[in-house]
Scaffold this motif. Sequence first.
Motif, PDB file in Angstrom:
ATOM      1  N   GLY A  68       0.768  -1.227   0.000  1.00 30.20           N
ATOM      2  CA  GLY A  68       0.000   0.000   0.000  1.00 30.20           C
ATOM      3  C   GLY A  68       0.806   1.288   0.000  1.00 30.20           C
ATOM      4  N   VAL A  69       2.131   1.188  -0.015  1.00 32.25           N
ATOM      5  CA  VAL A  69       2.976   2.375   0.097  1.00 32.25           C
ATOM      6  C   VAL A  69       3.747   2.634  -1.195  1.00 32.25           C
ATOM      7  CG1 VAL A  69       4.854   3.454   1.377  1.00 32.25           C
ATOM      8  CG2 VAL A  69       3.227   1.975   2.569  1.00 32.25           C
ATOM      9  N   THR A  70       3.496   3.787  -1.804  1.00 31.82           N
ATOM     10  CA  THR A  70       4.248   4.174  -3.003  1.00 31.82           C
ATOM     11  C   THR A  70       5.612   4.704  -2.619  1.00 31.82           C
ATOM     12  OG1 THR A  70       2.331   4.560  -4.377  1.00 31.82           O
ATOM     13  CG2 THR A  70       4.311   5.806  -4.933  1.00 31.82           C
ATOM     14  N   GLY A  71       5.676   5.526  -1.585  1.00 31.71           N
ATOM     15  CA  GLY A  71       6.952   6.056  -1.120  1.00 31.71           C
ATOM     16  C   GLY A  71       7.372   7.321  -1.853  1.00 31.71           C
ATOM     17  N   GLU A  72       8.668   7.587  -1.791  1.00 28.18           N
ATOM     18  CA  GLU A  72       9.245   8.818  -2.345  1.00 28.18           C
ATOM     19  C   GLU A  72       9.270   8.796  -3.872  1.00 28.18           C
ATOM     20  OE1 GLU A  72      13.588  11.043  -2.565  1.00 28.18           O
ATOM     21  OE2 GLU A  72      13.366   9.232  -1.365  1.00 28.18           O
ATOM     22  N   ILE A  73       8.857   9.899  -4.472  1.00 26.30           N
ATOM     23  CA  ILE A  73       8.898  10.048  -5.921  1.00 26.30           C
ATOM     24  C   ILE A  73      10.241  10.667  -6.292  1.00 26.30           C
ATOM     25  CG2 ILE A  73       7.781  11.080  -7.943  1.00 26.30           C
ATOM     26  CD1 ILE A  73       6.032   9.126  -6.222  1.00 26.30           C
ATOM     27  N   LEU A  74      10.965  10.019  -7.193  1.00 28.07           N
ATOM     28  CA  LEU A  74      12.216  10.589  -7.684  1.00 28.07           C
ATOM     29  C   LEU A  74      11.890  11.678  -8.702  1.00 28.07           C
ATOM     30  CD1 LEU A  74      14.297   7.321  -8.120  1.00 28.07           C
ATOM     31  CD2 LEU A  74      14.187   8.846  -6.150  1.00 28.07           C
ATOM     32  N   LYS A  75      12.840  12.526  -9.013  1.00 27.31           N
ATOM     33  CA  LYS A  75      12.593  13.610  -9.971  1.00 27.31           C
ATOM     34  C   LYS A  75      12.160  13.011 -11.311  1.00 27.31           C
ATOM     35  CE  LYS A  75      14.547  17.611 -12.166  1.00 27.31           C
ATOM     36  NZ  LYS A  75      15.683  18.443 -12.424  1.00 27.31           N
TER      37      LYS A  75
END
Length: 146
Positions: A68-75
């Motif tokens: 359920g966790v997408t997390g941090e989006i990179l640039k």
Amino acid sequence: MRTKRLSLLAVSALLVVIAAALVTIFIVGRQTNGRGEAGMWELANPGEVSASSTSVDILVTRLECASGVTGEILKPTVSYENDRIVIRADVARTPSAAANCQGNNQVPATVTLKEPIGQRALVDFQCVDGEAVNYPVCDPLEKWTP
């Protein structure tokens, strides 16, 4: 005897610090090498996008199972072609661990474009050359058309 014990303790502490540094370098290196793990995106507000738009707000979801966790989006990276603009929105790698496939949350991000969209379609990289090429979510291929 006491000196030997202190020396052993110092060596042990040094090994722990070195191990922690190596793990940090490994994880940060994986996340900042320009490519993380596959993320798919959709427009947050499709009605606000126009041919003159120079930025788009997107909602990114990690493609793989991650409890359920997408997390941090990179640039995000953007490729400009004659008839389309391809946006790639990778997400930071996660430690390899068992995860269930309940669907991951959407994380907002803004993609700033070097030039207006013009008469080009907006397309998700994962649907063109990525891991989701044959997924139903990639039909239709275009996320937005003029």
